[in-house]
Design a protein around this motif. Sequence first.
Motif, mmCIF file in Angstrom:
data_model
loop_
_atom_site.group_PDB
_atom_site.id
_atom_site.type_symbol
_atom_site.label_atom_id
_atom_site.label_comp_id
_atom_site.label_asym_id
_atom_site.label_seq_id
_atom_site.Cartn_x
_atom_site.Cartn_y
_atom_site.Cartn_z
ATOM 1 N N ALA A 86 0.835 -1.206 0.000
ATOM 2 C CA ALA A 86 0.000 0.000 0.000
ATOM 3 C C ALA A 86 0.867 1.252 0.000
ATOM 4 O O ALA A 86 0.539 2.248 -0.647
ATOM 5 N N GLY A 87 1.995 1.211 0.717
ATOM 6 C CA GLY A 87 2.898 2.355 0.732
ATOM 7 C C GLY A 87 3.467 2.642 -0.644
ATOM 8 O O GLY A 87 3.579 3.803 -1.051
ATOM 9 N N ALA A 88 3.820 1.588 -1.378
ATOM 10 C CA ALA A 88 4.342 1.771 -2.736
ATOM 11 C C ALA A 88 3.270 2.360 -3.655
ATOM 12 O O ALA A 88 3.551 3.266 -4.451
ATOM 13 N N LYS A 89 2.049 1.861 -3.547
ATOM 14 C CA LYS A 89 0.959 2.372 -4.387
ATOM 15 C C LYS A 89 0.647 3.821 -4.035
ATOM 16 O O LYS A 89 0.300 4.620 -4.906
ATOM 17 N N ARG A 90 0.793 4.162 -2.774
ATOM 18 C CA ARG A 90 0.562 5.532 -2.334
ATOM 19 C C ARG A 90 1.630 6.458 -2.918
ATOM 20 O O ARG A 90 1.331 7.582 -3.340
ATOM 21 N N ALA A 91 2.866 5.995 -2.958
ATOM 22 C CA ALA A 91 3.947 6.786 -3.552
ATOM 23 C C ALA A 91 3.650 7.062 -5.022
ATOM 24 O O ALA A 91 3.795 8.187 -5.512
ATOM 25 N N ILE A 92 3.230 6.014 -5.735
ATOM 26 C CA ILE A 92 2.929 6.150 -7.158
ATOM 27 C C ILE A 92 1.773 7.120 -7.370
ATOM 28 O O ILE A 92 1.762 7.906 -8.321
ATOM 29 N N LYS A 93 0.815 7.080 -6.473
ATOM 30 C CA LYS A 93 -0.392 7.900 -6.602
ATOM 31 C C LYS A 93 -0.129 9.377 -6.355
ATOM 32 O O LYS A 93 -0.712 10.243 -7.012
ATOM 33 N N TYR A 94 0.778 9.680 -5.415
ATOM 34 C CA TYR A 94 0.919 11.059 -4.978
ATOM 35 C C TYR A 94 2.266 11.715 -5.260
ATOM 36 O O TYR A 94 2.406 12.921 -5.079
ATOM 37 N N SER A 95 3.266 10.962 -5.684
ATOM 38 C CA SER A 95 4.586 11.560 -5.866
ATOM 39 C C SER A 95 5.173 11.217 -7.229
ATOM 40 O O SER A 95 5.054 10.096 -7.701
ATOM 41 N N GLU A 96 5.818 12.187 -7.834
ATOM 42 C CA GLU A 96 6.464 11.952 -9.126
ATOM 43 C C GLU A 96 7.890 11.437 -8.965
ATOM 44 O O GLU A 96 8.562 11.137 -9.949
ATOM 45 N N TYR A 97 8.357 11.322 -7.724
ATOM 46 C CA TYR A 97 9.725 10.899 -7.482
ATOM 47 C C TYR A 97 9.777 9.521 -6.814
ATOM 48 O O TYR A 97 8.940 9.192 -5.974
#
Length: 217
Positions: A86-97
């Motif tokens: 879920a943390g990885a998917k959250r990164a993809i969803k909200y951050s371009e880096y």
Amino acid sequence: MASHKNPDSPLTNAPGIPPSGTSSQTQTGNPELDARKRALNEVFGLLKLAYHNQFNAAFPDVQTLNHAKRLWLESLAGFSPEEMVAGAKRAIKYSEYLPTVHKMLQLCAEGDHGLPDPRAAYREACNAPSPKANHKWSHPAVYHAGRAADWFFLANNPESSAYPVFASHYKKICERLMAGESLPAPQSVQLEHQAAKPLSKEENAKKLAELRAQLKI
């Protein structure tokens, strides 16, 4: 002839990190640890798909990738497999880096904060009645992104023009939240300002161009 390892091949020789498959060779005898290792392989697979160039620059070879996986596995030891993915998917969803280990710790620990999907947030911002501050928002981030994008602009431009502007503001606000910043709740008001005179097509186009230039989109 010397053989060369494929950087994308399963990490069968990496201590503590099994390949992403489910064969008996990946088992350690510890079901919980095995599940976390499979989750970590899924995390790295997701990050590679989403941040391809950044990922390859950060992990240019198998050795570097294996070292990173061991570090991440140890660093994220306090999280369940589901929280890691879920943390990885959250990164993809909200951050371009591409997230660092430190950022992944935040993303796994803090959750989504109840943040709606960007499209859902845009629809909510557009459909919320006036006065906007009095609406029962799904999350304050939606209100603040709408206000930053300009309510009048959102109401008087097609989605193809208005959504990118809103989404840019919303993304930045979500990133600030993920970094630990808190957002104030909208302050209820008795009346919002009266609706301004509708802009002409030329004025709308000029305002859109100014917003895009400001946001670099």
